[in-house]
Motif scaffolding. Structure first.
Motif, mmCIF file in Angstrom:
data_model
loop_
_atom_site.group_PDB
_atom_site.id
_atom_site.type_symbol
_atom_site.label_atom_id
_atom_site.label_comp_id
_atom_site.label_asym_id
_atom_site.label_seq_id
_atom_site.Cartn_x
_atom_site.Cartn_y
_atom_site.Cartn_z
ATOM 1 N N THR A 290 0.824 -1.207 0.000
ATOM 2 C CA THR A 290 0.000 0.000 0.000
ATOM 3 C C THR A 290 0.856 1.253 0.000
ATOM 4 O OG1 THR A 290 -1.607 -1.314 1.263
ATOM 5 C CG2 THR A 290 -2.076 1.004 0.992
ATOM 6 N N ALA A 291 2.076 1.183 0.520
ATOM 7 C CA ALA A 291 2.998 2.313 0.387
ATOM 8 C C ALA A 291 3.297 2.595 -1.082
ATOM 9 C CB ALA A 291 4.292 2.026 1.144
ATOM 10 N N ILE A 292 3.484 1.545 -1.850
ATOM 11 C CA ILE A 292 3.754 1.721 -3.284
ATOM 12 C C ILE A 292 2.543 2.342 -3.975
ATOM 13 C CG2 ILE A 292 4.296 0.529 -5.442
ATOM 14 C CD1 ILE A 292 5.692 -1.634 -3.652
ATOM 15 N N CYS A 293 1.357 1.819 -3.677
ATOM 16 C CA CYS A 293 0.144 2.380 -4.279
ATOM 17 C C CYS A 293 -0.067 3.823 -3.848
ATOM 18 C CB CYS A 293 -1.068 1.531 -3.905
ATOM 19 S SG CYS A 293 -1.170 -0.041 -4.774
ATOM 20 N N GLY A 294 0.201 4.122 -2.581
ATOM 21 C CA GLY A 294 0.053 5.490 -2.105
ATOM 22 C C GLY A 294 1.024 6.438 -2.777
ATOM 23 N N ALA A 295 2.247 5.967 -3.010
ATOM 24 C CA ALA A 295 3.232 6.788 -3.714
ATOM 25 C C ALA A 295 2.794 7.075 -5.139
ATOM 26 C CB ALA A 295 4.590 6.091 -3.707
ATOM 27 N N LYS A 296 2.152 6.128 -5.755
ATOM 28 C CA LYS A 296 1.712 6.284 -7.149
ATOM 29 C C LYS A 296 0.461 7.147 -7.245
ATOM 30 C CE LYS A 296 2.084 4.981 -11.533
ATOM 31 N NZ LYS A 296 1.115 5.976 -12.060
ATOM 32 N N ALA A 297 -0.521 6.906 -6.358
ATOM 33 C CA ALA A 297 -1.808 7.594 -6.467
ATOM 34 C C ALA A 297 -1.838 8.925 -5.727
ATOM 35 C CB ALA A 297 -2.912 6.683 -5.933
ATOM 36 N N GLY A 298 -1.018 9.075 -4.693
ATOM 37 C CA GLY A 298 -0.969 10.320 -3.951
ATOM 38 C C GLY A 298 -1.944 10.387 -2.791
ATOM 39 N N PHE A 299 -1.634 11.292 -1.871
ATOM 40 C CA PHE A 299 -2.447 11.479 -0.670
ATOM 41 C C PHE A 299 -3.871 11.880 -1.008
ATOM 42 C CE2 PHE A 299 -3.991 14.417 2.661
ATOM 43 C CZ PHE A 299 -3.979 13.563 3.745
ATOM 44 N N GLY A 300 -4.032 12.690 -2.041
ATOM 45 C CA GLY A 300 -5.355 13.186 -2.409
ATOM 46 C C GLY A 300 -6.324 12.104 -2.822
ATOM 47 N N SER A 301 -5.802 10.936 -3.157
ATOM 48 C CA SER A 301 -6.667 9.826 -3.582
ATOM 49 C C SER A 301 -7.186 8.995 -2.408
ATOM 50 C CB SER A 301 -5.900 8.901 -4.536
ATOM 51 O OG SER A 301 -4.930 8.137 -3.812
ATOM 52 N N ILE A 302 -6.673 9.238 -1.201
ATOM 53 C CA ILE A 302 -6.985 8.393 -0.049
ATOM 54 C C ILE A 302 -8.187 8.959 0.709
ATOM 55 C CG2 ILE A 302 -6.071 7.349 2.050
ATOM 56 C CD1 ILE A 302 -3.248 7.796 0.944
ATOM 57 N N ASP A 303 -9.064 8.075 1.140
ATOM 58 C CA ASP A 303 -10.236 8.446 1.931
ATOM 59 C C ASP A 303 -9.792 9.236 3.169
ATOM 60 O OD1 ASP A 303 -12.468 8.539 3.617
ATOM 61 O OD2 ASP A 303 -13.119 6.508 3.130
ATOM 62 N N PRO A 304 -10.255 10.476 3.337
ATOM 63 C CA PRO A 304 -9.826 11.252 4.509
ATOM 64 C C PRO A 304 -10.248 10.637 5.838
ATOM 65 C CG PRO A 304 -11.566 12.398 3.278
ATOM 66 C CD PRO A 304 -11.109 11.255 2.428
ATOM 67 N N ASP A 305 -11.299 9.827 5.845
ATOM 68 C CA ASP A 305 -11.664 9.121 7.076
ATOM 69 C C ASP A 305 -10.566 8.139 7.471
ATOM 70 O OD1 ASP A 305 -14.063 10.470 7.286
ATOM 71 O OD2 ASP A 305 -15.245 8.891 6.337
ATOM 72 N N TRP A 306 -9.939 7.546 6.479
ATOM 73 C CA TRP A 306 -8.855 6.592 6.750
ATOM 74 C C TRP A 306 -7.625 7.312 7.293
ATOM 75 C CZ3 TRP A 306 -8.229 1.950 2.901
ATOM 76 C CH2 TRP A 306 -9.419 1.198 2.902
ATOM 77 N N THR A 307 -7.226 8.391 6.636
ATOM 78 C CA THR A 307 -6.041 9.110 7.114
ATOM 79 C C THR A 307 -6.307 9.747 8.476
ATOM 80 O OG1 THR A 307 -6.694 11.088 5.854
ATOM 81 C CG2 THR A 307 -5.174 9.541 4.789
ATOM 82 N N GLY A 308 -7.535 10.204 8.697
ATOM 83 C CA GLY A 308 -7.885 10.758 9.997
ATOM 84 C C GLY A 308 -7.802 9.729 11.105
ATOM 85 N N LEU A 309 -8.237 8.502 10.802
ATOM 86 C CA LEU A 309 -8.151 7.426 11.791
ATOM 87 C C LEU A 309 -6.698 7.110 12.116
ATOM 88 C CD1 LEU A 309 -9.675 5.246 13.466
ATOM 89 C CD2 LEU A 309 -9.357 3.706 11.494
ATOM 90 N N ILE A 310 -5.861 7.048 11.093
ATOM 91 C CA ILE A 310 -4.436 6.796 11.320
ATOM 92 C C ILE A 310 -3.851 7.866 12.236
ATOM 93 C CG2 ILE A 310 -2.165 6.776 10.211
ATOM 94 C CD1 ILE A 310 -3.746 4.192 9.783
ATOM 95 N N ASP A 311 -4.165 9.128 11.973
ATOM 96 C CA ASP A 311 -3.625 10.213 12.792
ATOM 97 C C ASP A 311 -4.119 10.128 14.236
ATOM 98 O OD1 ASP A 311 -2.173 11.311 10.693
ATOM 99 O OD2 ASP A 311 -3.761 12.705 10.127
ATOM 100 N N SER A 312 -5.407 9.854 14.415
ATOM 101 C CA SER A 312 -5.974 9.880 15.765
ATOM 102 C C SER A 312 -5.544 8.689 16.605
ATOM 103 C CB SER A 312 -7.504 9.937 15.692
ATOM 104 O OG SER A 312 -8.044 8.746 15.146
ATOM 105 N N GLU A 313 -5.252 7.564 15.968
ATOM 106 C CA GLU A 313 -4.912 6.356 16.713
ATOM 107 C C GLU A 313 -3.410 6.117 16.842
ATOM 108 O OE1 GLU A 313 -7.165 4.538 18.366
ATOM 109 O OE2 GLU A 313 -8.555 6.098 17.683
ATOM 110 N N ASN A 314 -2.615 6.979 16.258
ATOM 111 C CA ASN A 314 -1.154 6.822 16.309
ATOM 112 C C ASN A 314 -0.512 8.182 16.583
ATOM 113 O OD1 ASN A 314 -0.871 3.861 15.148
ATOM 114 N ND2 ASN A 314 -2.316 4.931 13.813
ATOM 115 N N ARG A 315 -0.824 8.731 17.736
ATOM 116 C CA ARG A 315 -0.415 10.099 18.049
ATOM 117 C C ARG A 315 1.072 10.225 18.368
ATOM 118 N NH1 ARG A 315 -4.694 13.505 18.393
ATOM 119 N NH2 ARG A 315 -6.765 12.549 18.554
ATOM 120 N N GLN A 316 1.780 9.090 18.405
ATOM 121 C CA GLN A 316 3.222 9.143 18.652
ATOM 122 C C GLN A 316 3.983 9.712 17.462
ATOM 123 O OE1 GLN A 316 1.395 6.510 17.976
ATOM 124 N NE2 GLN A 316 2.549 4.750 17.177
#
Length: 336
Positions: A290-316
């Protein structure tokens, strides 16, 4: 454009890791039984999974925590790899996560880090390290360079990887992932991404200590053939990867599987869910692919609910801060 893709790679790593966490190291039959057929979103780690039970919905595992620990070590030393500083940051994470007692660390990394901590030479461990710890944490290194700096990319991959893994299969496998991420940032066509990654892998293979491990490159070719054969049948593709290329913890299985899956899925959502339902080392395969796919498609292609969950659950960690640091490195490196 480049910053968007760097963010895509970093969040892709985290998303694939967190999505694959609940099914980590389970056979496909157990995944089907536990998740009513298939996982369709992030889940808490099941209590019946001895590794995943340490995590809750949206948390990423040792793969991404180690990836960011390595970035912290590089940033501290002005992007010059230093074994002792890398070990310091890896051990800081390991103790904070109680990784040694909770069975979170992979076998090669655990043995190498303990040897270094005890003042022993870890070479007897690292030279025979055949596991995928080298690839699971390397994707952010691929974001540091463009394809015009291939020698520097390989040197960085080698220096970072051999702290715990110095075998030919480990270094070449890490180079395959980093090369794919590097190329995904730069190239528009997936076949160009794969060709560049294979070239980086070929060159890096010569740097590692010889082993009897199966070839990462040759297993990738099998995976790519399966991607073409089953282009319209994802279930058949998953089954074939699981049974033929392999999805275990060996670098020669999970690393080529991950690159083939990225090539097949070409989308962060599809890739993360495919990897999570695959069986085997799902979090690590998910992180790499998924890192490879993310590098190819870019942040703008990712569901903001998903990125928001990552941020909120990994505050380190603050992933955008890493992207800013990487951009500054790239700007300085490209001027030199």
């Amino acid at each position: 454009m480049i910053k968007d893709r760097i963010l895509g790679a970093l969040y892709g790593q985290a998303i694939g890791d967190a999505m694959g966490m609940p099914s980590e190291l389970w056979p496909v039959q157990k995944i089907r039984a536990c998740f009513a057929g298939r996982m369709t979103t992030f889940q808490d780690g099941p209590k019946s999974n001895p590794v995943a039970r340490n995590y809750t919905k949206g948390q990423y595992t040792d793969d991404t925590n180690q990836a960011f620990a390595i970035l912290d070590a590089l940033i501290e030393n002005h992007w010059i790899p230093d074994r002792q500083i890398i070990v310091k940051h890896l051990m800081k994470w390991a103790y904070a996560a109680d990784a040694f007692n909770r069975n979170i660390l992979g076998p090669s990394s655990k043995a190498a880090l303990l040897a270094i901590q005890d003042g022993r030479d870890p070479k007897s461990v690292t030279d025979q390290a055949l596991t995928n710890g080298s690839g699971m944490r390397i994707a952010p290194i691929g974001t540091l360079f463009d394809p015009g700096h291939t020698d520097e990319l390989i040197a960085m991959v080698d220096s970072v990887t051999r702290v715990t893994h110095s075998s030919d299969v480990a270094i070449s496998g890490a180079a395959l992932i980093a090369g794919a991420v590097c190329a995904a940032l730069a190239f528009e066509h997936w076949d160009d991404v794969i060709d560049y990654a294979i070239d980086v892998q070929n060159r890096a293979f010569k740097l590692g200590s010889p082993t009897w491990a199966a070839s990462v490159r040759e297993r990738l070719f099998i995976g790519l053939d399966l991607a073409h054969k089953y282009v319209d049948d994802q279930s058949a593709f998953e089954k074939a990867i699981y049974e033929t290329v392999g999805t275990g913890t060996l670098a020669s299985e999970s690393i080529p599987a991950a690159v083939a899956i990225a090539y097949y899925a070409r989308d962060v959502r599809r890739c993360a869910l495919l990897a999570a339902n695959l069986g085997g080392d799902t979090d690590t395969i998910g992180a790499m692919a998924t890192a490879i796919c993310g590098a190819k498609a870019g942040f703008g292609s990712i569901d903001p609910d998903w990125t928001g969950l990552i941020d909120s659950e990994n505050r380190q960690h603050c992933i955008p801060n890493y992207a800013e640091a990487i951009m500054k490195f790239r700007e300085g490196n490209n001027e030199s």
